[in-house]
Design an enzyme around this catalytic site. Structure first.
Site, PDB file in Angstrom:
ATOM      1  N   THR A  52       0.818  -1.216   0.000  1.00 45.38           N
ATOM      2  CA  THR A  52       0.000   0.000   0.000  1.00 45.38           C
ATOM      3  C   THR A  52       0.851   1.266   0.000  1.00 45.38           C
ATOM      4  OG1 THR A  52      -0.111  -0.309   2.390  1.00 45.38           O
ATOM      5  CG2 THR A  52      -2.060  -0.941   1.135  1.00 45.38           C
ATOM      6  N   ASN A  61       2.081 -12.232   2.514  1.00 50.21           N
ATOM      7  CA  ASN A  61       2.790 -11.684   3.674  1.00 50.21           C
ATOM      8  C   ASN A  61       2.068 -10.508   4.312  1.00 50.21           C
ATOM      9  OD1 ASN A  61       5.258 -10.746   5.288  1.00 50.21           O
ATOM     10  ND2 ASN A  61       4.965  -9.061   3.866  1.00 50.21           N
ATOM     11  N   TYR A  66      -6.069 -10.652  15.486  1.00 49.27           N
ATOM     12  CA  TYR A  66      -4.844 -10.992  14.753  1.00 49.27           C
ATOM     13  C   TYR A  66      -4.515 -12.479  14.907  1.00 49.27           C
ATOM     14  CZ  TYR A  66       0.098 -10.497  13.350  1.00 49.27           C
ATOM     15  OH  TYR A  66       1.317 -10.623  12.724  1.00 49.27           O
ATOM     16  N   ALA A  69      -6.545 -14.895  15.561  1.00 43.72           N
ATOM     17  CA  ALA A  69      -7.531 -15.697  14.822  1.00 43.72           C
ATOM     18  C   ALA A  69      -7.195 -15.711  13.339  1.00 43.72           C
ATOM     19  CB  ALA A  69      -8.933 -15.124  15.034  1.00 43.72           C
ATOM     20  N   SER A  70      -6.804 -14.553  12.808  1.00 46.90           N
ATOM     21  CA  SER A  70      -6.491 -14.495  11.376  1.00 46.90           C
ATOM     22  C   SER A  70      -5.272 -15.354  11.054  1.00 46.90           C
ATOM     23  CB  SER A  70      -6.247 -13.040  10.939  1.00 46.90           C
ATOM     24  OG  SER A  70      -5.013 -12.545  11.439  1.00 46.90           O
ATOM     25  N   LYS A  71      -4.289 -15.363  11.943  1.00 48.86           N
ATOM     26  CA  LYS A  71      -3.057 -16.111  11.676  1.00 48.86           C
ATOM     27  C   LYS A  71      -3.249 -17.616  11.894  1.00 48.86           C
ATOM     28  CE  LYS A  71      -0.513 -12.611  10.457  1.00 48.86           C
ATOM     29  NZ  LYS A  71      -0.076 -12.500   9.041  1.00 48.86           N
ATOM     30  N   ILE A 131      10.092  -9.902  15.544  1.00 49.79           N
ATOM     31  CA  ILE A 131      11.026  -9.526  14.475  1.00 49.79           C
ATOM     32  C   ILE A 131      11.168  -8.009  14.462  1.00 49.79           C
ATOM     33  CG2 ILE A 131      11.408  -9.605  11.963  1.00 49.79           C
ATOM     34  CD1 ILE A 131      11.400 -12.391  13.369  1.00 49.79           C
TER      35      ILE A 131
END
Lengths: 79, 245
Positions: free
Chosen positions: B38, B87, B152, B154-156, B185
């Site tokens: 984006t 990603n 987050y 849940a999405s992963k 990271i």
């Protein structure tokens, strides 16, 4: 046998590795020719390529036998 | 080993910290890379740095139509697509009891639904070619959970289950589908932590340091390579020992 039927049968034989004499009009891809569901998706993709047509998902679901494929593609290519 | 010459790859979220390193690493192994994201300026800079064998395809992954168009655009620009690296991800952290539907929906849409749409769009041609690599960048949080990150996590976690299912479907066509799960990271996401939070985080990491984007990228290169041809449906955890799963 029509030209379309011949081309359809050739694709089915090559793709599913079955004997030509088994690939008759009323042969069901899954029940008679040993295809799995992914094979049927790939067959539809191969038909699309061979005949330069687009087969929408709802139409693809109605193509369960060799004859179904031949009928669909004869109509699609005649149009 | 791990030569990607002649291969084509799409990396989403390439304007972010980890995505940029993934694009660099795939490119360094010889792949032609489409970078999507984006932040236009970051993409411009990355494209300029990589020089050749790079295509820039800005995309807003919360826009369903734009997502649907991204894979065909990549295939057209690169002449096919061998490797998808899903990603891109966002966080909208909040305590569970305070989380708004909108925070939930936004994270699920970008992190999970966009990954689904991208994978669905590229799997057909990969099956036809009898080669394909789909790699999802998930998170350790998707496996162990994290306070304030219900959406987050849940999405992963969803991505892991989704890609295992896809892996089962397409394994017989030599298309592999795997996930890489980073721990903490160095990235804009972890830069947002203050010193105290950072120190607290590091006590949970046996290696005593944050990981780097390059260390995630190296795992992606491995999974994308021909050498990883028998690895599918896996989640590779790259987290300095933070969670040993």
């Amino acid at each position: 046998m029509s030209d379309v039927a011949e081309r359809v049968k050739k694709i089915v034989i090559e793709h599913l590795g079955v004997d030509a004499d088994k690939v008759v009009d009323n042969a069901n891809f899954i029940e008679d020719l040993g295809a799995d569901s992914l094979d049927t998706v790939e067959l539809v993709m191969a038909f699309e390529e061979e005949f330069s047509v687009e087969i929408p998902d709802d139409a693809a679901e109605t193509i369960v036998t060799v004859g179904d494929a031949v009928n669909f593609l004869e109509k699609a290519t005649a149009a | 080993m791990f030569d990607l010459s002649g291969k084509t790859a799409l990396v989403t979220g390439a304007s972010g910290g980890i995505g940029k390193e993934i694009a660099r690493a795939l490119h360094a192994q010889g792949a032609r890379v489409a970078i999507s994201g984006t932040r236009r300026e970051a993409l411009d800079a990355l494209a300029a740095e990589l020089g050749s064998r790079v295509e820039m395809l800005p995309c807003d992954l919360s826009d369903a139509q734009a997502v649907e168009a991204l894979v065909p655009a990549s295939e057209a620009a690169l002449g096919g697509l061998d490797i998808l690296v899903s990603n891109a991800g966002v966080t909208r952290d909040n305590l569970f009891m305070r989380m708004k539907d909108e925070e939930w929906d936004n994270v699920i849409a970008i992190n999970l639904t966009a990954s689904f749409r991208l994978a669905r769009a590229c799997v057909k041609s990969m099956m036809r070619k009898r080669f394909g690599r789909i790699i999802g960048i998930t998170s350790v949080v998707g496996v162990v959970g994290n306070a304030g990150q219900g959406n987050y996590a849940a999405s992963k976690a969803g991505m892991i289950g989704m890609f295992k299912s896809l892996a089962s479907e397409v394994a017989s066509r030599n298309v592999t589908v795997n996930c890489v799960a980073p721990g903490f990271i160095e990235s804009p996401m972890t830069d947002a932590l203050n010193e105290k939070q950072r120190a607290a985080v590091l006590t949970t990491v046996p290696m005593g340091r944050l990981g780097t984007g390059a260390e995630i990228a190296a795992s992606v290169v491995y999974l994308a390579s021909s050498e990883a041809s028998y690895v599918t449906g896996q989640t590779l955890h790259v987290n300095g020992g933070m969670a040993m799963i």
